[in-house]
Structure formats: structure tokens, C-alpha cells
Design an enzyme around this catalytic site. Structure first.
Site, PDB file in Angstrom:
ATOM      1  N   ARG A 102       0.816  -1.210   0.000  1.00  0.00           N
ATOM      2  CA  ARG A 102       0.000   0.000   0.000  1.00  0.00           C
ATOM      3  C   ARG A 102       0.846   1.256   0.000  1.00  0.00           C
ATOM      4  O   ARG A 102       0.554   2.228  -0.710  1.00  0.00           O
ATOM      5  CB  ARG A 102      -0.948  -0.023   1.214  1.00  0.00           C
ATOM      6  N   LYS A 169       4.843  39.517  -2.202  1.00  0.00           N
ATOM      7  CA  LYS A 169       3.411  39.529  -2.512  1.00  0.00           C
ATOM      8  C   LYS A 169       2.744  40.768  -1.912  1.00  0.00           C
ATOM      9  O   LYS A 169       3.404  41.611  -1.303  1.00  0.00           O
ATOM     10  CB  LYS A 169       2.761  38.246  -2.002  1.00  0.00           C
ATOM     11  N   GLU A 199       5.006  40.006  -7.208  1.00  0.00           N
ATOM     12  CA  GLU A 199       3.647  39.737  -7.673  1.00  0.00           C
ATOM     13  C   GLU A 199       2.972  41.054  -8.036  1.00  0.00           C
ATOM     14  O   GLU A 199       2.964  41.996  -7.241  1.00  0.00           O
ATOM     15  CB  GLU A 199       2.870  39.036  -6.562  1.00  0.00           C
ATOM     16  N   ASP A 220      -0.392  38.345 -11.964  1.00  0.00           N
ATOM     17  CA  ASP A 220      -1.318  37.523 -11.195  1.00  0.00           C
ATOM     18  C   ASP A 220      -2.771  37.828 -11.550  1.00  0.00           C
ATOM     19  O   ASP A 220      -3.236  38.961 -11.404  1.00  0.00           O
ATOM     20  CB  ASP A 220      -1.098  37.762  -9.697  1.00  0.00           C
TER      21      ASP A 220
END
Length: 283
Positions: A102, A169, A199, A220
Site C-alpha cells: 500500500r 506579494k 507579484e 497575477d
């Protein structure tokens, strides 16, 4: 493991943690029924079309359970497979084959799913200069595996984490008091060889990022028309990245804007595992 570019210690760390989670003190079912010295042969088979990734990792799972493992792959990472194709034949301790099944499949199926999805995106921009990038939207603890799978699908890795590329950002910009101030603060604080990405969401911010000397400008969630104009204004002064809502149906039109790279979170954050089965074929 060296040929994959993956760090063996990191791979072992991830697998060992997975063993602790799945096996714990032991596979009580297999250990109760299967004689300790019994061996068996097994096969892994593709149950859907796709791109294979993660074979060295799956092999390492079984190796850690049986050092005498015989591993005979029929394909390699990065290869396309069709439904029904034989992927690998394995000969090992019967207990190892059942105990590791698994975990090995979980890794192999997930990474092959990522590679398969990436290959679809890469094919869409074939014939252009555009590269398909991944993001940090990966399963926590499995980033090196997820990003490896992107490479096997023909994609390109973006930054690995928060440490190898500075991405400025909107919240960074707000607290710094503007794009130029944010870039200057970061530039003073980091090594000279680390690139800075900014950004942007409109042409004014693009102009500010250009003036600040950004190495990469991210466009963006912009329209194709806005991206086309932004690319003209940047005029090859830095790398241009398109990001935000980059689904496969948009790729060709986005590539036509002149951008250099497209980052796609969907490569890793919502991947569908490739269906692969393991079967004992000889006891």
C-alpha cells in the site's frame, strides 16, 4: 536513488515516517499467516494511461523491508504507459510484498498522477518558449516527491520553499510601503545569487516592479490582453510569469501573450492518482 536527483536521506526520512504511520509495531495480519522465510513474485500493472513517476521510491520501500529484493522494471520514470502495461516485476519476501504494497502504491500512484497531469499541460504549450512551473501547493512533507513528479512529467520546478527565492506579494508590499521599498529591503537582506520575484496585478505595479529591478515579475490573475501589454512594457528586462486560474484550456492563449513561464497549482494540489495495481503472480 542518485540518478533521480532525490536526496536518499530525505527519501528514507519520508518513507520511515510513513512506515511508523502504517506499520507501527508490525503487520499483524501478514506476520500471523505468512511464514517468515516465504518468498513470492509480484507485478505492478497500469490500470489507466499515464506517465510513470516514483519507481525508485517504491523500490526503496520494498528494499527497506527486504534487502534481497529483485526489482525488474519494464519502464522508467517519465515513460508513458497504456492501460494494461506491465510496470515492474518484483521478487521478495512474501511478507515484504504485502506489508509494503500500500505504501509503495500510494507513492507511485500519486506521483504518476502528478506526472500525467503535468504532461498534459506541457503538451498544450509545445512549440512555444513557455515552461510549465509547479508551486508550493504540495502535500506537507512530500514536497520533494511532488516536485520530482512534476519534472518527470516534463514540467519545471519553481522555488522549493520560502528560502531559495524571494517572492514579494501584496501583504509584503503593504507593510513595506510599496514595491520599490519591499525589493530594496529584501535585496539588502539576502545573498546576491538569490532572485527576487514581485507579484503584480495591474500595469502600474508592473512599472514599479520594473523600476525596482525585480528579477521576475508575476502577472497575477490578469486578462490575456493585460498580460500582452505588460509583456510589451517589460520588454525582456526580466523573466515574466503568468499565474492565477491557469487551467489547461487557457494555456495556449496565455502562451501567446509572450510570457516566459506559467505556474500551475493544480499540478499538485488536486491531483488524481494514476490507477496502478499490484498482484502476487507466483508463490
Amino acid at each position: 536513488m542518485e540518478e533521480t536527483g532525490l536526496n536518499k536521506q530525505e527519501v528514507d526520512f519520508i518513507i520511515d515516517h510513513a512506515f511508523r504511520e502504517d506499520i507501527g509495531t508490525g503487520d499483524i495480519t501478514s506476520n500471523s499467516i505468512i511464514p517468515e522465510n516465504a518468498t513470492a513474485k509480484a507485478t505492478m500493472t497500469a490500470k489507466a494511461d499515464g506517465v510513470i513517476a516514483g519507481l525508485p521510491i517504491a523500490k526503496r520501500v520494498f528494499e527497506k523491508l527486504d534487502t534481497n529484493l529483485i526489482w525488474q522494471p519494464n519502464v522508467k520514470d517519465g515513460d508513458q504507459v497504456k492501460k494494461g502495461d506491465l510496470i515492474v516485476e518484483i521478487e521478495a519476501s512474501f511478507r515484504a510484498l504485502l506489508t509494503g504494497e500500500r505504501l509503495a502504491l500510494n507513492f507511485l500512484q500519486r506521483l504518476s498522477g502528478i506526472a500525467s497531469e503535468t504532461a498534459k499541460y506541457v503538451k498544450e504549450v509545445e512549440g512555444t518558449k513557455v515552461k510549465i512551473l509547479d508551486t508550493r501547493k504540495t502535500v506537507p512533507g512530500l514536497r520533494i516527491f511532488d516536485k520530482y513528479a512534476v519534472k518527470m512529467g516534463g514540467g519545471t520546478n519553481h522555488r522549493i520553499g520560502l528560502f531559495d527565492l524571494a517572492m514579494i506579494k501584496d501583504n509584503h508590499i503593504k507593510i513595506a510601503g510599496g514595491i520599490e521599498k519591499a525589493v530594496n529591503q529584501v535585496r539588502k537582506a539576502i545573498a546576491a545569487d538569490i532572485k527576487i520575484e514581485v507579484e503584480t496585478t495591474n500595469l502600474d505595479e508592473v512599472a514599479q516592479a520594473i523600476n525596482a529591478g525585480a528579477d521576475i515579475i508575476m502577472l497575477d490573475n490578469m486578462s490575456n490582453e493585460l498580460m500582452t501589454e505588460a509583456v510589451k512594457r517589460i520588454n525582456n528586462r526580466c523573466l515574466v510569469e503568468a499565474s492565477g486560474n491557469m487551467n489547461i484550456s487557457r494555456l495556449k492563449s496565455v502562451a501567446a501573450t509572450g510570457i516566459d513561464v506559467i505556474s500551475v497549482g493544480a499540478l499538485t494540489h488536486s491531483v488524481i492518482a494514476l490507477d496502478i495495481s499490484q498482484n502476487i503472480c507466483q508463490l
